[in-house]
Structures are given as C-alpha cells and as structure tokens.
Design a protein around this motif. Sequence first.
Motif, PDB file in Angstrom:
ATOM      1  N   UNK A  31       0.826  -1.200   0.000  1.00 38.61           N
ATOM      2  CA  UNK A  31       0.000   0.000   0.000  1.00 38.61           C
ATOM      3  C   UNK A  31       0.864   1.255   0.000  1.00 38.61           C
ATOM      4  N   UNK A  32       1.882   1.274   0.854  1.00 39.41           N
ATOM      5  CA  UNK A  32       2.754   2.445   0.916  1.00 39.41           C
ATOM      6  C   UNK A  32       3.545   2.636  -0.368  1.00 39.41           C
ATOM      7  N   UNK A  33       3.952   1.547  -1.007  1.00 30.37           N
ATOM      8  CA  UNK A  33       4.676   1.652  -2.277  1.00 30.37           C
ATOM      9  C   UNK A  33       3.781   2.245  -3.360  1.00 30.37           C
ATOM     10  N   UNK A  34       2.533   1.834  -3.414  1.00 24.11           N
ATOM     11  CA  UNK A  34       1.593   2.396  -4.388  1.00 24.11           C
ATOM     12  C   UNK A  34       1.383   3.881  -4.145  1.00 24.11           C
ATOM     13  N   UNK A  35       1.237   4.265  -2.893  1.00 27.09           N
ATOM     14  CA  UNK A  35       1.049   5.680  -2.574  1.00 27.09           C
ATOM     15  C   UNK A  35       2.302   6.497  -2.904  1.00 27.09           C
ATOM     16  N   UNK A  36       3.481   5.906  -2.701  1.00 25.51           N
ATOM     17  CA  UNK A  36       4.725   6.591  -3.034  1.00 25.51           C
ATOM     18  C   UNK A  36       4.828   6.818  -4.542  1.00 25.51           C
ATOM     19  N   UNK A  37       4.417   5.825  -5.326  1.00 22.32           N
ATOM     20  CA  UNK A  37       4.423   5.985  -6.783  1.00 22.32           C
ATOM     21  C   UNK A  37       3.457   7.079  -7.220  1.00 22.32           C
ATOM     22  N   UNK A  38       2.280   7.138  -6.596  1.00 16.50           N
ATOM     23  CA  UNK A  38       1.333   8.207  -6.906  1.00 16.50           C
ATOM     24  C   UNK A  38       1.920   9.567  -6.563  1.00 16.50           C
ATOM     25  N   UNK A  39       2.600   9.667  -5.433  1.00 15.11           N
ATOM     26  CA  UNK A  39       3.226  10.924  -5.024  1.00 15.11           C
ATOM     27  C   UNK A  39       4.309  11.346  -6.013  1.00 15.11           C
ATOM     28  N   UNK A  40       5.117  10.392  -6.467  1.00 16.58           N
ATOM     29  CA  UNK A  40       6.182  10.719  -7.417  1.00 16.58           C
ATOM     30  C   UNK A  40       5.605  11.178  -8.755  1.00 16.58           C
ATOM     31  N   UNK A  41       4.517  10.556  -9.194  1.00 17.37           N
ATOM     32  CA  UNK A  41       3.866  10.997 -10.423  1.00 17.37           C
ATOM     33  C   UNK A  41       3.313  12.403 -10.266  1.00 17.37           C
ATOM     34  N   UNK A  42       2.720  12.695  -9.120  1.00 17.61           N
ATOM     35  CA  UNK A  42       2.155  14.021  -8.868  1.00 17.61           C
ATOM     36  C   UNK A  42       3.255  15.075  -8.825  1.00 17.61           C
ATOM     37  N   UNK A  43       4.370  14.760  -8.191  1.00 15.75           N
ATOM     38  CA  UNK A  43       5.499  15.691  -8.127  1.00 15.75           C
ATOM     39  C   UNK A  43       6.075  15.915  -9.516  1.00 15.75           C
ATOM     40  N   UNK A  44       6.194  14.849 -10.323  1.00 11.68           N
ATOM     41  CA  UNK A  44       6.714  14.976 -11.678  1.00 11.68           C
ATOM     42  C   UNK A  44       5.787  15.850 -12.521  1.00 11.68           C
ATOM     43  N   UNK A  45       4.491  15.783 -12.306  1.00 14.30           N
ATOM     44  CA  UNK A  45       3.555  16.612 -13.043  1.00 14.30           C
ATOM     45  C   UNK A  45       3.782  18.085 -12.743  1.00 14.30           C
ATOM     46  N   UNK A  46       3.984  18.429 -11.482  1.00 16.74           N
ATOM     47  CA  UNK A  46       4.143  19.826 -11.091  1.00 16.74           C
ATOM     48  C   UNK A  46       5.556  20.348 -11.331  1.00 16.74           C
ATOM     49  N   UNK A  47       6.451  19.490 -11.672  1.00 18.23           N
ATOM     50  CA  UNK A  47       7.818  19.911 -11.944  1.00 18.23           C
ATOM     51  C   UNK A  47       7.840  20.610 -13.267  1.00 18.23           C
TER      52      UNK A  47
END
Length: 47
Positions: A31-47
């Motif tokens: 669960x935490x790994x999936x949430x971490x991947x979502x966070x990284x995608x969100x950060x990459x979008x705003x970069x």
Amino acid sequence: MTNRIAIILGLLIVGAIVVDAMFFGTEHLIFLAKKMLELMEWIAFWR
C-alpha cells in the motif's frame, strides 16, 4: 550529500523496512509503495 551519508541513510531506510516487515508483515508495504508511486507521479507533473 557525501557517499558516506548516502550509504548510512540507505542502510537505515532498508533496516527500518526489514524490521517493520518482521513485526507487522508486508501487506501495508505494498500500500505504501503504491502511494509513493502516486506521489512521485504528482510531483513529476508539477515539476
């Protein structure tokens, strides 16, 4: 960050994951790994 600090930090993180898996199991790590991947995608979008 020096190589020595990076290695120590990496070992601490891996050690914490191993201890957590030993005491509580691995179900919540997925669960935490999936949430971490979502966070990284969100950060990459705003970069």
